[in-house]
Design a protein around this motif. Structure first.
Motif, PDB file in Angstrom:
ATOM      1  N   LYS A  86      54.598 176.457 -44.242  1.00 53.48           N
ATOM      2  CA  LYS A  86      55.013 177.675 -43.546  1.00 53.48           C
ATOM      3  C   LYS A  86      56.339 178.178 -44.120  1.00 53.48           C
ATOM      4  CE  LYS A  86      51.910 177.004 -40.163  1.00 53.48           C
ATOM      5  NZ  LYS A  86      50.771 176.455 -40.802  1.00 53.48           N
ATOM      6  N   TRP A  87      56.513 179.479 -44.063  1.00 54.34           N
ATOM      7  CA  TRP A  87      57.789 180.084 -44.417  1.00 54.34           C
ATOM      8  C   TRP A  87      58.683 180.043 -43.185  1.00 54.34           C
ATOM      9  CZ3 TRP A  87      59.284 181.844 -49.190  1.00 54.34           C
ATOM     10  CH2 TRP A  87      58.291 181.949 -50.157  1.00 54.34           C
ATOM     11  N   THR A  88      59.938 179.665 -43.359  1.00 47.62           N
ATOM     12  CA  THR A  88      60.902 179.623 -42.264  1.00 47.62           C
ATOM     13  C   THR A  88      62.168 180.351 -42.697  1.00 47.62           C
ATOM     14  OG1 THR A  88      61.781 177.500 -43.017  1.00 47.62           O
ATOM     15  CG2 THR A  88      60.040 177.431 -41.349  1.00 47.62           C
ATOM     16  N   SER A  89      62.952 180.787 -41.742  1.00 43.72           N
ATOM     17  CA  SER A  89      64.229 181.432 -42.024  1.00 43.72           C
ATOM     18  C   SER A  89      65.316 180.368 -41.980  1.00 43.72           C
ATOM     19  CB  SER A  89      64.499 182.525 -40.988  1.00 43.72           C
ATOM     20  OG  SER A  89      65.733 183.149 -41.256  1.00 43.72           O
ATOM     21  N   VAL A  90      66.012 180.196 -43.122  1.00 46.52           N
ATOM     22  CA  VAL A  90      67.050 179.174 -43.242  1.00 46.52           C
ATOM     23  C   VAL A  90      68.270 179.783 -43.931  1.00 46.52           C
ATOM     24  CG1 VAL A  90      67.634 176.929 -44.256  1.00 46.52           C
ATOM     25  CG2 VAL A  90      65.308 177.346 -43.447  1.00 46.52           C
ATOM     26  N   ASN A  91      69.393 179.859 -43.239  1.00 44.31           N
ATOM     27  CA  ASN A  91      70.664 180.313 -43.827  1.00 44.31           C
ATOM     28  C   ASN A  91      70.541 181.614 -44.617  1.00 44.31           C
ATOM     29  OD1 ASN A  91      71.969 178.011 -42.796  1.00 44.31           O
ATOM     30  ND2 ASN A  91      71.422 176.831 -44.611  1.00 44.31           N
ATOM     31  N   GLY A  92      69.919 182.621 -44.052  1.00 43.63           N
ATOM     32  CA  GLY A  92      69.836 183.933 -44.684  1.00 43.63           C
ATOM     33  C   GLY A  92      68.747 184.077 -45.737  1.00 43.63           C
ATOM     34  N   VAL A  93      67.872 183.101 -45.852  1.00 42.08           N
ATOM     35  CA  VAL A  93      66.737 183.217 -46.784  1.00 42.08           C
ATOM     36  C   VAL A  93      65.475 182.730 -46.084  1.00 42.08           C
ATOM     37  CG1 VAL A  93      68.126 182.869 -48.873  1.00 42.08           C
ATOM     38  CG2 VAL A  93      67.042 180.915 -47.792  1.00 42.08           C
ATOM     39  N   PHE A  94      64.361 183.259 -46.536  1.00 45.67           N
ATOM     40  CA  PHE A  94      63.084 182.702 -46.122  1.00 45.67           C
ATOM     41  C   PHE A  94      62.775 181.583 -47.101  1.00 45.67           C
ATOM     42  CE2 PHE A  94      62.616 187.038 -44.408  1.00 45.67           C
ATOM     43  CZ  PHE A  94      62.363 186.707 -43.084  1.00 45.67           C
ATOM     44  N   GLU A  95      62.329 180.452 -46.571  1.00 45.30           N
ATOM     45  CA  GLU A  95      62.086 179.291 -47.414  1.00 45.30           C
ATOM     46  C   GLU A  95      60.732 178.674 -47.087  1.00 45.30           C
ATOM     47  OE1 GLU A  95      65.098 176.034 -48.306  1.00 45.30           O
ATOM     48  OE2 GLU A  95      63.741 174.979 -46.930  1.00 45.30           O
ATOM     49  N   MET A  96      60.047 178.262 -48.136  1.00 45.71           N
ATOM     50  CA  MET A  96      58.856 177.433 -47.994  1.00 45.71           C
ATOM     51  C   MET A  96      59.105 176.189 -48.821  1.00 45.71           C
ATOM     52  SD  MET A  96      54.809 177.655 -49.123  1.00 45.71           S
ATOM     53  CE  MET A  96      55.063 179.148 -49.909  1.00 45.71           C
ATOM     54  N   SER A  97      58.897 175.025 -48.204  1.00 42.00           N
ATOM     55  CA  SER A  97      59.070 173.780 -48.947  1.00 42.00           C
ATOM     56  C   SER A  97      57.979 172.798 -48.544  1.00 42.00           C
ATOM     57  CB  SER A  97      60.457 173.185 -48.697  1.00 42.00           C
ATOM     58  OG  SER A  97      60.613 172.849 -47.335  1.00 42.00           O
ATOM     59  N   PHE A  98      57.574 171.992 -49.512  1.00 42.26           N
ATOM     60  CA  PHE A  98      56.570 170.963 -49.275  1.00 42.26           C
ATOM     61  C   PHE A  98      56.615 169.967 -50.424  1.00 42.26           C
ATOM     62  CE2 PHE A  98      54.585 174.384 -51.607  1.00 42.26           C
ATOM     63  CZ  PHE A  98      53.818 173.758 -52.585  1.00 42.26           C
ATOM     64  N   GLN A  99      55.988 168.849 -50.217  1.00 41.07           N
ATOM     65  CA  GLN A  99      55.907 167.793 -51.225  1.00 41.07           C
ATOM     66  C   GLN A  99      54.546 167.861 -51.903  1.00 41.07           C
ATOM     67  OE1 GLN A  99      58.349 165.523 -52.117  1.00 41.07           O
ATOM     68  NE2 GLN A  99      56.985 164.834 -53.723  1.00 41.07           N
ATOM     69  N   GLN A 100      54.534 167.949 -53.237  1.00 42.79           N
ATOM     70  CA  GLN A 100      53.271 167.920 -53.973  1.00 42.79           C
ATOM     71  C   GLN A 100      52.654 166.538 -53.794  1.00 42.79           C
ATOM     72  OE1 GLN A 100      53.534 169.029 -58.113  1.00 42.79           O
ATOM     73  NE2 GLN A 100      51.721 167.836 -58.636  1.00 42.79           N
ATOM     74  N   PRO A 101      51.372 166.459 -53.410  1.00 37.61           N
ATOM     75  CA  PRO A 101      50.727 165.148 -53.256  1.00 37.61           C
ATOM     76  C   PRO A 101      50.765 164.359 -54.563  1.00 37.61           C
ATOM     77  CG  PRO A 101      49.382 166.865 -52.272  1.00 37.61           C
ATOM     78  CD  PRO A 101      50.476 167.559 -53.033  1.00 37.61           C
ATOM     79  N   ALA A 102      50.981 163.059 -54.461  1.00 38.48           N
ATOM     80  CA  ALA A 102      51.109 162.198 -55.640  1.00 38.48           C
ATOM     81  C   ALA A 102      49.850 162.178 -56.493  1.00 38.48           C
ATOM     82  CB  ALA A 102      51.470 160.775 -55.201  1.00 38.48           C
ATOM     83  N   THR A 103      48.694 162.405 -55.893  1.00 37.36           N
ATOM     84  CA  THR A 103      47.428 162.349 -56.633  1.00 37.36           C
ATOM     85  C   THR A 103      47.095 163.652 -57.346  1.00 37.36           C
ATOM     86  OG1 THR A 103      46.213 162.990 -54.645  1.00 37.36           O
ATOM     87  CG2 THR A 103      46.453 160.622 -55.076  1.00 37.36           C
ATOM     88  N   VAL A 104      47.880 164.701 -57.117  1.00 38.81           N
ATOM     89  CA  VAL A 104      47.603 166.017 -57.692  1.00 38.81           C
ATOM     90  C   VAL A 104      48.338 166.164 -59.016  1.00 38.81           C
ATOM     91  CG1 VAL A 104      47.907 168.502 -57.359  1.00 38.81           C
ATOM     92  CG2 VAL A 104      47.171 167.072 -55.461  1.00 38.81           C
ATOM     93  N   GLU A 105      47.588 166.508 -60.064  1.00 38.35           N
ATOM     94  CA  GLU A 105      48.160 166.732 -61.388  1.00 38.35           C
ATOM     95  C   GLU A 105      47.599 168.020 -61.967  1.00 38.35           C
ATOM     96  OE1 GLU A 105      47.666 163.452 -64.090  1.00 38.35           O
ATOM     97  OE2 GLU A 105      47.970 161.995 -62.503  1.00 38.35           O
ATOM     98  N   GLY A 106      48.349 168.625 -62.893  1.00 37.76           N
ATOM     99  CA  GLY A 106      47.853 169.783 -63.619  1.00 37.76           C
ATOM    100  C   GLY A 106      47.869 171.082 -62.847  1.00 37.76           C
ATOM    101  N   ILE A 107      48.590 171.158 -61.755  1.00 32.78           N
ATOM    102  CA  ILE A 107      48.645 172.376 -60.940  1.00 32.78           C
ATOM    103  C   ILE A 107      50.011 173.033 -61.116  1.00 32.78           C
ATOM    104  CG2 ILE A 107      48.671 173.274 -58.566  1.00 32.78           C
ATOM    105  CD1 ILE A 107      45.891 172.495 -59.492  1.00 32.78           C
ATOM    106  N   THR A 108      50.010 174.360 -61.265  1.00 35.11           N
ATOM    107  CA  THR A 108      51.246 175.133 -61.299  1.00 35.11           C
ATOM    108  C   THR A 108      51.364 175.861 -59.968  1.00 35.11           C
ATOM    109  OG1 THR A 108      51.034 175.433 -63.684  1.00 35.11           O
ATOM    110  CG2 THR A 108      52.501 176.941 -62.517  1.00 35.11           C
ATOM    111  N   TYR A 109      52.514 175.695 -59.318  1.00 37.06           N
ATOM    112  CA  TYR A 109      52.758 176.317 -58.016  1.00 37.06           C
ATOM    113  C   TYR A 109      53.698 177.509 -58.191  1.00 37.06           C
ATOM    114  CZ  TYR A 109      51.093 171.839 -56.151  1.00 37.06           C
ATOM    115  OH  TYR A 109      50.351 170.732 -55.856  1.00 37.06           O
TER     116      TYR A 109
END
Length: 154
Positions: A86-109
């Motif tokens: 989800k996008w959230t509002s943090v310190n004057g910016v909208f932010e989306m953060s997450f951890q790429q799953p360890a089993t996932v390779e070859g993907i560009t985000y």
């Protein structure tokens, strides 16, 4: 079919007037499967980008394509719509953060934002990602914004 290697399928004919047969076992050999192909095999018993295993197919009708489900480590056969970052509002910016799953390779985000959702009005979000920690920022100076997460595979 895979562009390299071989596909071995074992099946048996069914006795009917239609001359049908069914595949009982399928194996790709002669090269290693990519992590995405292994995921497709595990989820759909098809290693290739086709049919219900296609990247742009939405197997569970939850609005999330198979490629996005793979990239986020979600289950393509059950509703995952509440599990996407989800996008959230943090310190004057909208932010989306997450951890790429360890089993996932070859993907560009990537992430983009727009004020209108018109094709020509999408702009790249600032990418502050480091390794598997994915972080995208958009200044919160605008009131009405639309966001999207994009993933691509080779």
């Amino acid at each position: 079919l895979p562009s390299e290697g071989f596909l071995r399928a074992r099946g048996r004919g069914l006795t009917s007037n239609r001359g049908c047969a069914m595949v009982q076992q399928m194996e790709v050999f002669g090269r290693s499967l990519s992590p995405l192909e292994e995921w497709r095999m595990a989820q759909f018993n098809i290693p290739t980008n086709e049919s219900e295993a296609a990247n742009d197919f939405n197997a569970d009708s939850d609005g999330i394509t198979n490629l996005m489900e793979y990239a986020l480590g979600l289950d393509p056969k059950s509703d995952s719509s509440n599990e996407i970052p989800k996008w959230t509002s943090v310190n004057g910016v909208f932010e989306m953060s997450f951890q790429q799953p360890a089993t996932v390779e070859g993907i560009t985000y990537g992430a983009e934002w727009s004020e209108t959702m018109k094709q020509e009005d999408w702009h790249a979000a600032q990418d502050l990602s480091s390794g598997g920690d994915k972080v995208f920022h958009v200044p919160a100076s605008r009131e009405n914004l639309f966001f999207r997460l994009k993933v691509t595979a080779p």
